[in-house]
Design an enzyme around this catalytic site. Structure first.
Site, mmCIF file in Angstrom:
data_model
loop_
_atom_site.group_PDB
_atom_site.id
_atom_site.type_symbol
_atom_site.label_atom_id
_atom_site.label_comp_id
_atom_site.label_asym_id
_atom_site.label_seq_id
_atom_site.Cartn_x
_atom_site.Cartn_y
_atom_site.Cartn_z
ATOM 1 N N HIS A 145 0.831 -1.195 0.000
ATOM 2 C CA HIS A 145 0.000 0.000 0.000
ATOM 3 C C HIS A 145 0.873 1.255 0.000
ATOM 4 C CE1 HIS A 145 -3.017 2.717 2.340
ATOM 5 N NE2 HIS A 145 -3.016 2.972 1.037
ATOM 6 N N GLU A 157 2.877 0.562 3.320
ATOM 7 C CA GLU A 157 2.287 -0.342 4.296
ATOM 8 C C GLU A 157 2.280 -1.743 3.691
ATOM 9 O OE1 GLU A 157 -1.467 0.133 7.353
ATOM 10 O OE2 GLU A 157 -1.799 0.635 5.252
ATOM 11 N N ASN A 195 -5.941 3.115 7.117
ATOM 12 C CA ASN A 195 -7.319 3.547 6.863
ATOM 13 C C ASN A 195 -8.299 3.139 7.954
ATOM 14 O OD1 ASN A 195 -7.157 5.148 4.545
ATOM 15 N ND2 ASN A 195 -6.795 3.333 3.302
#
Length: 287
Positions: A145, A157, A195
């Site tokens: 990510h 990530e 997130n």
């Protein structure tokens, strides 16, 4: 996002890249942006013009009229950067597993969708997920990510699915480091670390606006000046894309069943209206 990954791969890691998108227009826009970024870096003295040319020459566009995945059959790693839609990603990964080398890493740039679920989609039809072939196929799937804008943001990530092998994880980590990134690792939970924390915060800010708790400008100003955030949450949501925010928020809500992740009605209506933020010219602000 995809172009940013191409940029750091070619410029910082020095690795040849094949760029593919079903849309010729998107590929043309992407490569034009890369040329602009390279030109800017040369003018700022961040890179020599000869190094910029070498980096640009490392990027090859795959003909959008061809079977793009098949054209990449000899790559060591394929990074998917499609929309946050599981059905779309599942089809892509099934095709990648079928067409690419069996030792190629299959990485997703998803910011919220389960890597375990994506990995399961790579098991060939008729093959058991518990078979040696099924386990081998799924073991090469990993989450990488990146954060927008990729050339600027220093983090990647790394997410391991239940099936991801240690070798895949280490190769993915080495790649991210070669791209000049710091790496954090998250378990495969809805939204991962980034997130699972960020999206509820943005959603709560949108709910404050929806309920009339404060104006748009005062919500953003409170976080900028009171919490020292570089930009307010509504501005950030616009930059991310309200459709992306909604897709991730729905993934959190559906993946946990927790009502605290319920998307704001205002966010849903703005996406319905096509007000997606900066990329559409209108979101909470106009661009």
């Amino acid at each position: 996002m995809g172009l940013g990954i191409v940029y750091v791969t070619a410029v910082r890691a020095g690795i040849p890249v094949l760029l593919y998108d079903r849309s010729k227009e998107q590929m043309t826009k992407g490569i034009a942006l890369m040329d602009k970024l390279l030109e800017k870096d040369v003018k700022k003295g961040k890179i020599e013009s000869s190094a910029a040319k070498e980096a640009r020459d490392r990027v090859v566009l795959v003909d959008h009229t061809s079977d793009g995945i098949r054209e990449m059959r000899d790559v060591d790693m394929c990074i998917e950067a499609a929309s946050e839609n599981f059905s779309l990603k599942a089809k892509l990964f099934a095709n990648m597993a079928k067409e690419l080398r069996p030792d190629a890493i299959l990485a997703s740039n998803t910011s919220s969708i389960s890597i375990t679920k994506i990995a399961a989609a790579t098991v060939h039809e008729g093959e058991s997920t518990a078979s040696e072939a099924g386990k081998a196929s799924a073991s090469r799937v990993v989450g990488l990510h990146f954060f927008n804008p990729v050339p600027v943001m220093p983090l990647v990530e790394l997410i391991s699915g239940l099936q991801t092998s240690d070798e895949t994880l280490q190769r993915a980590r080495s790649f991210a480091i070669a791209c000049g990134k710091e790496v954090t690792v998250s378990k495969d939970v809805p939204g991962f670390v980034s997130n699972a924390l960020l999206m509820p915060f943005l959603n709560e800010a949108i709910m404050c606006l929806e309920k009339g708790v404060a104006t748009r400008d005062d919500i953003d100003k409170t976080l900028r000046l009171g919490m020292n955030h570089p930009m307010g949450p509504l501005t950030l949501a616009d930059f991310i894309g309200l459709d992306t925010c909604l897709a991730i928020q729905r993934t959190l809500y559906e993946g946990t069943g927790d009502s605290k992740y319920r998307p704001s009605v205002l966010l849903e209506r703005m996406v319905d209206a096509g007000w997606l933020g900066k990329k559409s010219g209108k979101g909470f602000y106009e661009y």
